[in-house]
Design an enzyme around this catalytic site. Structure first.
Site, PDB file in Angstrom:
ATOM      1  N   CYS A   1     -83.041 -56.983 -23.500  1.00 55.55           N
ATOM      2  CA  CYS A   1     -82.811 -56.056 -24.654  1.00 55.55           C
ATOM      3  C   CYS A   1     -82.612 -54.593 -23.912  1.00 55.55           C
ATOM      4  O   CYS A   1     -83.408 -53.713 -24.142  1.00 55.55           O
ATOM      5  CB  CYS A   1     -83.983 -56.001 -25.559  1.00 55.55           C
ATOM      6  SG  CYS A   1     -84.430 -57.439 -26.539  1.00 55.55           S
TER       7      CYS A   1
ATOM      8  N   CYS B   1     -90.379 -64.094 -27.081  1.00 53.88           N
ATOM      9  CA  CYS B   1     -89.285 -63.151 -27.370  1.00 53.88           C
ATOM     10  C   CYS B   1     -89.016 -62.705 -28.566  1.00 53.88           C
ATOM     11  O   CYS B   1     -88.851 -63.750 -29.578  1.00 53.88           O
ATOM     12  CB  CYS B   1     -87.785 -63.582 -26.703  1.00 53.88           C
ATOM     13  SG  CYS B   1     -86.497 -62.765 -26.712  1.00 53.88           S
TER      14      CYS B   1
ATOM     15  N   GLN C   1     -72.663 -70.713 -31.998  1.00 58.95           N
ATOM     16  CA  GLN C   1     -72.885 -69.378 -31.985  1.00 58.95           C
ATOM     17  C   GLN C   1     -74.408 -69.164 -32.247  1.00 58.95           C
ATOM     18  O   GLN C   1     -75.160 -69.898 -32.914  1.00 58.95           O
ATOM     19  CB  GLN C   1     -72.271 -68.724 -33.265  1.00 58.95           C
ATOM     20  CG  GLN C   1     -70.879 -68.903 -33.290  1.00 58.95           C
ATOM     21  CD  GLN C   1     -70.019 -67.956 -32.336  1.00 58.95           C
ATOM     22  OE1 GLN C   1     -70.812 -66.784 -31.827  1.00 58.95           O
ATOM     23  NE2 GLN C   1     -68.980 -68.218 -32.141  1.00 58.95           N
TER      24      GLN C   1
ATOM     25  N   TYR D   1     -60.209 -72.787 -27.750  1.00 59.81           N
ATOM     26  CA  TYR D   1     -61.662 -72.602 -27.348  1.00 59.81           C
ATOM     27  C   TYR D   1     -62.838 -72.782 -28.704  1.00 59.81           C
ATOM     28  O   TYR D   1     -63.399 -72.056 -29.023  1.00 59.81           O
ATOM     29  CB  TYR D   1     -61.855 -71.070 -27.085  1.00 59.81           C
ATOM     30  CG  TYR D   1     -61.003 -70.620 -25.811  1.00 59.81           C
ATOM     31  CD1 TYR D   1     -61.307 -70.629 -24.586  1.00 59.81           C
ATOM     32  CD2 TYR D   1     -59.600 -70.050 -26.293  1.00 59.81           C
ATOM     33  CE1 TYR D   1     -60.470 -70.426 -23.646  1.00 59.81           C
ATOM     34  CE2 TYR D   1     -58.965 -69.782 -25.364  1.00 59.81           C
ATOM     35  CZ  TYR D   1     -59.220 -69.940 -23.916  1.00 59.81           C
ATOM     36  OH  TYR D   1     -58.443 -69.569 -22.997  1.00 59.81           O
TER      37      TYR D   1
ATOM     38  N   ASP E   1     -60.944 -68.074 -29.334  1.00 55.93           N
ATOM     39  CA  ASP E   1     -62.150 -67.365 -29.571  1.00 55.93           C
ATOM     40  C   ASP E   1     -62.943 -67.809 -28.060  1.00 55.93           C
ATOM     41  O   ASP E   1     -63.696 -68.403 -27.787  1.00 55.93           O
ATOM     42  CB  ASP E   1     -63.127 -68.035 -30.456  1.00 55.93           C
ATOM     43  CG  ASP E   1     -64.706 -68.026 -30.393  1.00 55.93           C
ATOM     44  OD1 ASP E   1     -64.885 -66.470 -29.571  1.00 55.93           O
ATOM     45  OD2 ASP E   1     -65.287 -68.091 -31.193  1.00 55.93           O
TER      46      ASP E   1
ATOM     47  N   CYS F   1     -66.025 -61.986 -27.435  1.00 52.80           N
ATOM     48  CA  CYS F   1     -67.392 -61.513 -27.274  1.00 52.80           C
ATOM     49  C   CYS F   1     -67.556 -60.456 -25.931  1.00 52.80           C
ATOM     50  O   CYS F   1     -68.364 -60.023 -25.419  1.00 52.80           O
ATOM     51  CB  CYS F   1     -68.394 -62.423 -26.826  1.00 52.80           C
ATOM     52  SG  CYS F   1     -67.719 -63.750 -25.608  1.00 52.80           S
TER      53      CYS F   1
HETATM   54  N1  SAH Z   1     -65.137 -71.015 -31.589  1.00 57.02           N
HETATM   55  C1  SAH Z   1     -66.264 -71.660 -31.381  1.00 57.02           C
HETATM   56  C2  SAH Z   1     -66.665 -71.511 -29.685  1.00 57.02           C
HETATM   57  C3  SAH Z   1     -66.374 -70.414 -29.068  1.00 57.02           C
HETATM   58  S1  SAH Z   1     -67.201 -70.170 -27.655  1.00 57.02           S
HETATM   59  C4  SAH Z   1     -67.197 -71.258 -32.141  1.00 57.02           C
HETATM   60  O1  SAH Z   1     -67.127 -70.126 -32.832  1.00 57.02           O
HETATM   61  O2  SAH Z   1     -68.399 -71.794 -32.231  1.00 57.02           O
HETATM   62  C5  SAH Z   1     -65.928 -70.406 -26.185  1.00 57.02           C
HETATM   63  C6  SAH Z   1     -65.655 -71.977 -26.146  1.00 57.02           C
HETATM   64  O3  SAH Z   1     -64.622 -72.190 -25.333  1.00 57.02           O
HETATM   65  C7  SAH Z   1     -67.027 -72.730 -25.548  1.00 57.02           C
HETATM   66  O4  SAH Z   1     -67.032 -73.884 -26.336  1.00 57.02           O
HETATM   67  C8  SAH Z   1     -66.536 -73.256 -23.953  1.00 57.02           C
HETATM   68  O5  SAH Z   1     -66.975 -74.619 -23.847  1.00 57.02           O
HETATM   69  C9  SAH Z   1     -65.037 -73.216 -24.411  1.00 57.02           C
HETATM   70  N2  SAH Z   1     -63.909 -73.165 -23.208  1.00 57.02           N
HETATM   71  C10 SAH Z   1     -64.312 -72.282 -21.999  1.00 57.02           C
HETATM   72  N3  SAH Z   1     -63.136 -72.250 -21.216  1.00 57.02           N
HETATM   73  C11 SAH Z   1     -62.095 -73.176 -22.034  1.00 57.02           C
HETATM   74  C12 SAH Z   1     -60.734 -73.365 -21.567  1.00 57.02           C
HETATM   75  N4  SAH Z   1     -60.287 -72.890 -20.470  1.00 57.02           N
HETATM   76  N5  SAH Z   1     -60.158 -74.151 -22.527  1.00 57.02           N
HETATM   77  C13 SAH Z   1     -60.958 -74.397 -23.635  1.00 57.02           C
HETATM   78  N6  SAH Z   1     -61.995 -74.142 -24.049  1.00 57.02           N
HETATM   79  C14 SAH Z   1     -62.942 -73.385 -22.871  1.00 57.02           C
END
Ligand code: SAH
Length: 501
Positions: free
Chosen positions: A82, A165, A328, A357, A429, A456
């Site tokens: 934190c 925590c 998330q 993703y 994402d 993020c």
């Molecule tokens: N949109 C989702 C996950 C976002 S986190 C949500 O909101 O829950 C990012 C995700 O990307 C993770 O699940 C991770 O496993 C995946 N990831 C990481 N590298 C990647 C790649 N090269 N191709 C596809 N997915 C990937």
């Protein structure tokens, strides 16, 4: 060199660095002082001095800043998780808003005026503590060989005992105390990183905020070949029935599993999971809101608007979540973030949409409600299993999921299909490192009308937006969401439109 090591200086803190450290100037010489707040006057001890700047340690707050608040957690200085705990929450949001804007200007090379035209104010949290649904605690031994769990001190791997925590749910403490007590009583060893010996490495706890369901996964250093029996029948831990009986009594307990990780690595989870008690997954529900109808929810600054005043659209979806799947960590803010992403996607029901993703398909399935067809891509196979299950469970038939790298799957799909089924919208994402260059290239080649980028990390977002904008897109809207109160991290959603459309 202006200052010597161990010298003490009095300095007024005038700015916050990217990692949350206070920045002050003494006759043009810059000091970085952790644990200080903008507006503080502090006495600091020089740790390391360079030609134009030095790192110093906070010794005493001489005059506190009006933005300084009481810490909730006694360990916040040692822990480092934190970074902003003693900064007022309003100021934290201001810092994050500025962090996003500065990255876009400095790293992305965007004009300040253009950014100010399309950037909305960050969506803050109503309750910035106890928001995390997931905790990962390392297990080890203290100086006297006693089993402890807590968090790593600063950048080290020394464990400071602490099972409560303030960012996590109160149940974490009960669960961790239960496991540590079981380990001590039954002589179950903790993993020793240096030697690579010992059994229990980490404890993962996840709670569905809507469902109340809890998952516990113990990461252990033990090979399948050393285990008699398999899955729930396997004896992975000494006297494991004692632990399972205790955990089963905790309210909400739904799944207890082990994850096998015998590698000498900083990666927490192993790829193999064996359920010892209960279900393989927990479930949770996410609802999105119609942001356009409510006139832009959760404005900050200003009064937070509560759910009662602006009811959900009723489009709640239920998801199953495996130990290895990404989900998330802040479910309350996730609803705001997804609502925003959906608004940015601006779907009419006729579109083909890609969700790259996609994790367990959360965003994909919300998109599917207002699209013709959604394709989701994700690299973790268990997450795609969850995504497919989640589509069925929510009665969604127009979403298809692929296991693979975003950059490869999208490109291959369009080669095979020779550009016939063009995407209208692409949502991405990615993790903190942002999109792979090949992924951005494939996106540009696919020429969607709109791109919704959820990020993020503002730095990699800015880098990627520059590439997309040079490739023919224009940033239309940007908005931060604070998913990680008390820390320096911030989530951002961004809407891009193709210029010639
Ligand atoms: N949109 C989702 C996950 C976002 S986190 C949500 O909101 O829950 C990012 C995700 O990307 C993770 O699940 C991770 O496993 C995946 N990831 C990481 N590298 C990647 C790649 N090269 N191709 C596809 N997915 C990937």
């Amino acid at each position: 060199m202006k200052f010597q090591k161990n010298e003490t200086v009095v300095v007024e803190i005038s700015d916050i660095g990217n990692d949350g450290e206070g920045i002050g100037k003494v006759d043009g010489f810059t000091l970085f002082v952790k644990d200080t707040v903008v507006g503080d006057t502090v006495e600091a001890r020089i740790l390391k001095s360079k030609k134009n700047y030095a790192y110093a340690r906070l010794e005493k707050v001489v005059a506190p800043s009006p933005f300084r608040v009481e810490a909730k957690c006694a360990c916040h200085r040692q822990c480092g998780g934190c970074q902003l705990q003693v900064l007022s929450y309003e100021k934290q949001l201001e810092f994050k808003q500025k962090k996003i804007r500065d990255s876009l200007i400095r790293i992305g090379g965007f004009e300040p005026d253009d950014i100010d035209r399309c950037m909305e104010s960050i969506m803050g949290m109503e309750e910035p503590f106890r928001y995390r649904n997931k905790a990962q605690y390392p297990v080890g031994t203290d100086k006297n060989g006693k089993i402890v769990t807590g968090f790593y001190a600063g950048r080290t791997h020394n464990i400071i005992p602490n099972t409560d925590c303030q960012l996590g749910v109160p149940e974490n403490q009960e669960i961790l105390d239960c496991i540590v007590q079981y380990m001590r009583q039954n002589h179950v060893s903790a993993y020793d990183e240096a030697a690579g010996t010992g059994l229990v490495r980490h404890i993962l706890i996840r709670k569905g905020f809507a469902s109340g369901e809890i998952m516990v996964c113990l990461v252990i250093n033990k090979k399948m070949s050393d285990v008699s029996g398999c899955g729930a029948e396997g004896t992975w831990l000494p006297k494991q029935e004692l632990l399972l009986r205790k955990l089963a009594r905790i309210k909400g307990m739904t799944s207890v599993s082990v994850s096998v990780n015998t590698e000498k690595t900083n990666v927490i989870m192993g790829t193999e999971i064996h359920t010892l008690w209960g279900k393989d997954t927990i479930s949770d529900t996410i609802r999105v809101r119609d942001m356009t109808r409510s006139g832009g929810l959760f404005e900050w600054p200003g009064e937070p608007i509560t759910g009662q005043e602006y009811p959900f659209t009723g489009r709640g979806l239920t998801f199953q979540i495996s130990p290895l799947s990404f989900y998330q960590v802040n479910p309350v803010q996730t609803e705001k973030l997804y609502s925003l992403a959906l608004e940015y996607a601006n779907l009419t029901g006729r579109e083909t949409v890609w969700d790259l993703y996609c994790g367990i398909g959360t965003i994909s399935l919300f998109l599917a409600g207002s699209a013709r067809k959604v394709y989701g891509v994700e690299i973790v196979p268990q997450a795609i299993e969850d995504a497919r299950e989640n589509a069925v469970r929510n009665g969604i038939g127009n979403a298809e999921f692929f296991v693979g790298k975003a950059e490869e799957v999208l490109a291959e799909f369009y080669e095979r299909n020779s550009g016939k089924e063009r995407p209208d919208v692409i949502v991405v994402d990615p993790p903190r490192k942002g999109c792979d260059g090949a992924c951005l290239e494939a996106m540009l080649r696919a020429e969607p009308e709109r791109i919704v980028y959820v990020s993020c990390d503002p730095a990699t977002l800015a880098r990627d937006l520059r590439i997309l904008c040079d490739g023919g897109y224009e940033v239309r809207r940007i908005r931060g969401a604070d998913m990680f109160g008390m820390t320096v991290h911030v989530e951002v959603a961004c809407c891009l439109q193709r210029k010639d459309s």
